[in-house]
Design a protein around this motif. Structure first.
Motif, PDB file in Angstrom:
ATOM      1  N   HIS A   1      34.512  60.502  46.420  1.00 25.16           N
ATOM      2  CA  HIS A   1      33.682  61.536  45.455  1.00 25.16           C
ATOM      3  C   HIS A   1      32.393  61.899  45.377  1.00 25.16           C
ATOM      4  O   HIS A   1      31.845  61.811  46.204  1.00 25.16           O
ATOM      5  CB  HIS A   1      34.088  60.112  44.332  1.00 25.16           C
ATOM      6  N   PRO A   2      32.336  63.343  45.048  1.00 25.68           N
ATOM      7  CA  PRO A   2      31.178  63.999  44.836  1.00 25.68           C
ATOM      8  C   PRO A   2      30.153  63.042  45.070  1.00 25.68           C
ATOM      9  O   PRO A   2      28.820  63.693  45.258  1.00 25.68           O
ATOM     10  CB  PRO A   2      31.231  65.171  43.792  1.00 25.68           C
ATOM     11  N   GLN A   3      29.714  62.658  43.202  1.00 29.71           N
ATOM     12  CA  GLN A   3      28.804  61.333  43.185  1.00 29.71           C
ATOM     13  C   GLN A   3      28.529  60.435  44.591  1.00 29.71           C
ATOM     14  O   GLN A   3      27.491  60.695  45.090  1.00 29.71           O
ATOM     15  CB  GLN A   3      29.084  60.377  42.112  1.00 29.71           C
ATOM     16  N   GLU A   4      29.179  60.135  45.029  1.00 32.28           N
ATOM     17  CA  GLU A   4      29.007  59.603  46.082  1.00 32.28           C
ATOM     18  C   GLU A   4      28.600  59.743  47.399  1.00 32.28           C
ATOM     19  O   GLU A   4      27.464  59.874  48.308  1.00 32.28           O
ATOM     20  CB  GLU A   4      30.354  58.561  46.571  1.00 32.28           C
ATOM     21  N   ALA A   5      29.297  61.113  48.048  1.00 29.25           N
ATOM     22  CA  ALA A   5      29.067  61.786  48.915  1.00 29.25           C
ATOM     23  C   ALA A   5      26.946  62.206  48.849  1.00 29.25           C
ATOM     24  O   ALA A   5      26.416  62.607  49.945  1.00 29.25           O
ATOM     25  CB  ALA A   5      30.180  63.083  48.414  1.00 29.25           C
ATOM     26  N   CYS A   6      26.855  63.238  47.021  1.00 32.56           N
ATOM     27  CA  CYS A   6      25.910  63.450  47.365  1.00 32.56           C
ATOM     28  C   CYS A   6      24.650  62.122  47.735  1.00 32.56           C
ATOM     29  O   CYS A   6      23.697  62.326  48.259  1.00 32.56           O
ATOM     30  CB  CYS A   6      25.601  63.604  45.946  1.00 32.56           C
ATOM     31  N   GLU A   7      24.950  60.738  46.700  1.00 36.28           N
ATOM     32  CA  GLU A   7      23.934  59.603  46.932  1.00 36.28           C
ATOM     33  C   GLU A   7      23.860  59.233  48.798  1.00 36.28           C
ATOM     34  O   GLU A   7      22.519  58.879  49.009  1.00 36.28           O
ATOM     35  CB  GLU A   7      24.340  58.769  46.052  1.00 36.28           C
TER      36      GLU A   7
ATOM     37  N   PRO B   1      28.469  73.855  28.252  1.00 35.19           N
ATOM     38  CA  PRO B   1      27.267  74.221  29.978  1.00 35.19           C
ATOM     39  C   PRO B   1      26.128  72.869  28.928  1.00 35.19           C
ATOM     40  O   PRO B   1      25.785  73.127  27.776  1.00 35.19           O
ATOM     41  CB  PRO B   1      26.749  75.431  29.314  1.00 35.19           C
ATOM     42  N   ILE B   2      26.155  72.198  29.830  1.00 36.50           N
ATOM     43  CA  ILE B   2      25.021  70.746  29.641  1.00 36.50           C
ATOM     44  C   ILE B   2      24.401  71.141  30.526  1.00 36.50           C
ATOM     45  O   ILE B   2      24.582  70.613  32.007  1.00 36.50           O
ATOM     46  CB  ILE B   2      25.568  69.398  29.786  1.00 36.50           C
ATOM     47  N   VAL B   3      22.899  70.688  30.257  1.00 40.70           N
ATOM     48  CA  VAL B   3      22.001  70.194  31.274  1.00 40.70           C
ATOM     49  C   VAL B   3      21.466  68.738  31.266  1.00 40.70           C
ATOM     50  O   VAL B   3      21.376  67.880  30.215  1.00 40.70           O
ATOM     51  CB  VAL B   3      20.644  70.997  30.823  1.00 40.70           C
ATOM     52  N   TYR B   4      21.554  68.849  32.467  1.00 34.32           N
ATOM     53  CA  TYR B   4      20.632  66.968  32.421  1.00 34.32           C
ATOM     54  C   TYR B   4      19.637  66.850  33.493  1.00 34.32           C
ATOM     55  O   TYR B   4      19.665  67.349  34.408  1.00 34.32           O
ATOM     56  CB  TYR B   4      22.334  66.089  34.113  1.00 34.32           C
ATOM     57  N   LEU B   5      18.942  65.337  32.926  1.00 36.97           N
ATOM     58  CA  LEU B   5      18.076  65.033  34.082  1.00 36.97           C
ATOM     59  C   LEU B   5      18.803  64.215  34.403  1.00 36.97           C
ATOM     60  O   LEU B   5      19.373  63.491  34.596  1.00 36.97           O
ATOM     61  CB  LEU B   5      17.349  64.676  33.273  1.00 36.97           C
ATOM     62  N   VAL B   6      18.183  64.325  36.037  1.00 36.36           N
ATOM     63  CA  VAL B   6      18.646  63.124  37.077  1.00 36.36           C
ATOM     64  C   VAL B   6      17.442  61.889  37.801  1.00 36.36           C
ATOM     65  O   VAL B   6      16.455  62.250  37.878  1.00 36.36           O
ATOM     66  CB  VAL B   6      19.024  63.563  38.499  1.00 36.36           C
ATOM     67  N   LYS B   7      17.815  60.242  38.076  1.00 37.50           N
ATOM     68  CA  LYS B   7      16.353  59.592  38.409  1.00 37.50           C
ATOM     69  C   LYS B   7      17.089  58.855  39.138  1.00 37.50           C
ATOM     70  O   LYS B   7      18.217  58.844  39.299  1.00 37.50           O
ATOM     71  CB  LYS B   7      16.082  58.627  37.149  1.00 37.50           C
TER      72      LYS B   7
ATOM     73  N   GLY C   1      18.324  54.324  44.846  1.00 34.73           N
ATOM     74  CA  GLY C   1      19.413  54.787  45.404  1.00 34.73           C
ATOM     75  C   GLY C   1      20.118  55.293  45.043  1.00 34.73           C
ATOM     76  O   GLY C   1      20.865  55.779  44.573  1.00 34.73           O
ATOM     77  N   LYS C   2      20.526  54.890  43.833  1.00 35.87           N
ATOM     78  CA  LYS C   2      21.468  55.547  42.744  1.00 35.87           C
ATOM     79  C   LYS C   2      20.887  56.047  41.432  1.00 35.87           C
ATOM     80  O   LYS C   2      19.632  55.965  40.836  1.00 35.87           O
ATOM     81  CB  LYS C   2      21.830  53.753  41.630  1.00 35.87           C
ATOM     82  N   CYS C   3      21.483  57.247  41.421  1.00 33.37           N
ATOM     83  CA  CYS C   3      21.438  58.388  41.178  1.00 33.37           C
ATOM     84  C   CYS C   3      21.596  58.124  39.293  1.00 33.37           C
ATOM     85  O   CYS C   3      23.516  58.241  39.159  1.00 33.37           O
ATOM     86  CB  CYS C   3      21.286  59.769  41.399  1.00 33.37           C
ATOM     87  N   ILE C   4      20.878  57.920  38.160  1.00 37.48           N
ATOM     88  CA  ILE C   4      21.437  57.799  36.860  1.00 37.48           C
ATOM     89  C   ILE C   4      21.544  59.096  36.289  1.00 37.48           C
ATOM     90  O   ILE C   4      19.478  59.774  36.350  1.00 37.48           O
ATOM     91  CB  ILE C   4      20.726  57.292  36.589  1.00 37.48           C
ATOM     92  N   HIS C   5      22.311  59.945  35.627  1.00 37.39           N
ATOM     93  CA  HIS C   5      21.622  61.053  35.215  1.00 37.39           C
ATOM     94  C   HIS C   5      22.324  60.425  33.888  1.00 37.39           C
ATOM     95  O   HIS C   5      23.062  60.058  33.453  1.00 37.39           O
ATOM     96  CB  HIS C   5      22.713  62.901  35.253  1.00 37.39           C
ATOM     97  N   GLU C   6      20.838  61.825  32.792  1.00 37.38           N
ATOM     98  CA  GLU C   6      21.359  61.260  31.383  1.00 37.38           C
ATOM     99  C   GLU C   6      21.240  63.236  31.160  1.00 37.38           C
ATOM    100  O   GLU C   6      20.712  63.634  31.423  1.00 37.38           O
ATOM    101  CB  GLU C   6      20.333  60.736  30.450  1.00 37.38           C
ATOM    102  N   VAL C   7      22.043  63.518  29.769  1.00 37.77           N
ATOM    103  CA  VAL C   7      21.416  64.485  28.978  1.00 37.77           C
ATOM    104  C   VAL C   7      20.597  65.144  28.846  1.00 37.77           C
ATOM    105  O   VAL C   7      19.340  64.164  28.013  1.00 37.77           O
ATOM    106  CB  VAL C   7      23.163  64.561  27.612  1.00 37.77           C
ATOM    107  N   ALA C   8      19.896  66.449  28.846  1.00 36.30           N
ATOM    108  CA  ALA C   8      18.115  66.739  28.328  1.00 36.30           C
ATOM    109  C   ALA C   8      18.132  66.566  27.035  1.00 36.30           C
ATOM    110  O   ALA C   8      19.526  66.651  26.428  1.00 36.30           O
ATOM    111  CB  ALA C   8      17.721  68.334  28.949  1.00 36.30           C
ATOM    112  N   SER C   9      17.299  65.328  26.950  1.00 33.51           N
ATOM    113  CA  SER C   9      16.991  66.149  25.288  1.00 33.51           C
ATOM    114  C   SER C   9      16.864  67.415  24.341  1.00 33.51           C
ATOM    115  O   SER C   9      15.776  68.489  25.198  1.00 33.51           O
ATOM    116  CB  SER C   9      15.424  65.184  24.532  1.00 33.51           C
ATOM    117  N   GLU C  10      16.352  67.642  23.231  1.00 31.75           N
ATOM    118  CA  GLU C  10      16.154  68.938  22.580  1.00 31.75           C
ATOM    119  C   GLU C  10      14.940  69.128  23.213  1.00 31.75           C
ATOM    120  O   GLU C  10      14.384  70.206  22.895  1.00 31.75           O
ATOM    121  CB  GLU C  10      16.434  68.740  21.171  1.00 31.75           C
ATOM    122  N   LYS C  11      14.270  67.787  22.927  1.00 31.80           N
ATOM    123  CA  LYS C  11      12.353  67.628  22.627  1.00 31.80           C
ATOM    124  C   LYS C  11      12.336  68.627  23.965  1.00 31.80           C
ATOM    125  O   LYS C  11      11.221  69.157  24.794  1.00 31.80           O
ATOM    126  CB  LYS C  11      11.937  66.613  23.187  1.00 31.80           C
TER     127      LYS C  11
END
Ligand code: SD4
Length: 318
Positions: free
Chosen positions: A225-231, A282-288, A292-302
């Protein structure tokens, strides 16, 4: 099914334009060009197109690439000065039989001959950043600049065609003629419509060492899966670099397969990306990266508001 994924928040407005095209049965080739041109035009993004930060001689030298995932055509330019839309020049070069990658004066000659729009790409704002940085370097002996923000995109249209594109002014204060990963096939980008595509942003000199975009496509071809491939790709390159060289530069990637599934990975905090598809506006996400696991969350309005304010805030020469 259509989809498009891009590095960094700055791609948002371009992705919205691409959405219109893709929803109306436009091609991945047109959509990605329009989306990247949008980023190239925005003067407040410091590392792409107009307003991009200059090299150590205060010249804005731009790199860009375009790849067609059906034909595997590739076009790329490196260290080109004073043309408004490097992505479009790269795209046109992809259609040539030979001479697909041009740099410096040769690239400028070609672009001029083909009537691409000329534009002085160095803005007053970029000059202020340049003078300030020079002063800091003189005063504190710090390294030129390790920040970055290349725009890279992978796009899938309703016909199943995929494309990839990149555009960047590269590293601030780079040496004249320095070319990063962004115009290099397999490093800054790769796409194969039979599988999927990937694109990278970060320290070009390190991204090249792992041909990271090709590696991600290769892993997807093996069934990942693209997520696994990227990680996997980011973790492995980061680890190899640290083991062999003591440190790894910034590595961030996004990928999409030919089903519109996507993935993202990074070895830094604060990587953002934008994704849109037939089933997701279209959604903006932030990644942490957490171990080794990359977790993404939707960027807040702030966060979104602060991002734009930070980009456009007045700057003064020190
Ligand atoms: C480069 N990889 O020229 C580019 C810079 C970059 O996000 O990605 N910035 O090395």
């Amino acid at each position: 099914m259509w989809g498009i994924i891009a590095t960094w928040r700055m791609a948002l407005e371009g992705i919205e334009e691409a959405q219109d095209i893709l929803e109306n049965q436009g091609s991945a080739s047109e959509a990605i060009e329009v989306a990247i041109q949008n980023v190239e035009d925005f003067p407040y993004y410091k590392s792409v197109g107009y307003g991009g930060l200059p090299n150590e001689n205060m010249e804005v030298e731009l790199d860009a690439a375009y790849m067609d995932g059906d034909t595997l055509d590739i076009g790329a330019i490196g260290a080109i000065k004073d043309f408004a839309h490097p992505i479009s020049i790269a795209k046109q070069l992809s259609k040539e039989k030979v001479n697909n990658m041009l740099v410096g004066q040769g690239a400028e000659k070609y672009a001029d001959h083909e009537n691409f729009e000329k534009k002085i790409m160095l803005t007053d704002r970029a000059k202020i950043h340049y003078y300030n940085r020079k002063k800091e370097i003189e005063e504190q002996q710090i390294k030129p600049y390790d920040g970055h923000d290349t725009v890279g995109m992978v796009c899938l249209d309703n016909s199943g065609k995929m494309t990839a594109g990149t555009s960047t002014s590269g590293l601030f204060m780079k040496k004249q003629g320095r070319i990063g990963d962004s115009p290099l096939s397999g490093s800054g980008f790769y796409v194969d419509s039979k599988v999927g595509g990937a694109t990278a942003t970060g320290l070009g000199e390190d991204l090249m060492k792992g041909c990271i975009s090709y590696e991600i496509v290769r892993l997807m071809k093996e069934g990942k899966h693209p997520q696994e491939a990227c990680e996997i790709a980011v973790c492995q390159l980061d680890k190899e670099l640290k083991e062999r060289r003591g440190q790894a530069g910034d590595i961030s990637v996004v990928a999409m397969n030919n089903q519109g599934e996507w993935g993202v990975a990074t070895n830094i905090d604060g990587f953002s990306f934008v994704v849109a598809s037939a089933i997701q506006s279209p959604i903006v996400y932030l990644v942490k990266n957490i171990n080794g696991k990359c977790i993404h969350e939707v960027a807040s309005e702030k966060w979104l508001e602060e991002y734009i304010q930070e980009r456009i805030k007045p700057i003064v020469q020190k």
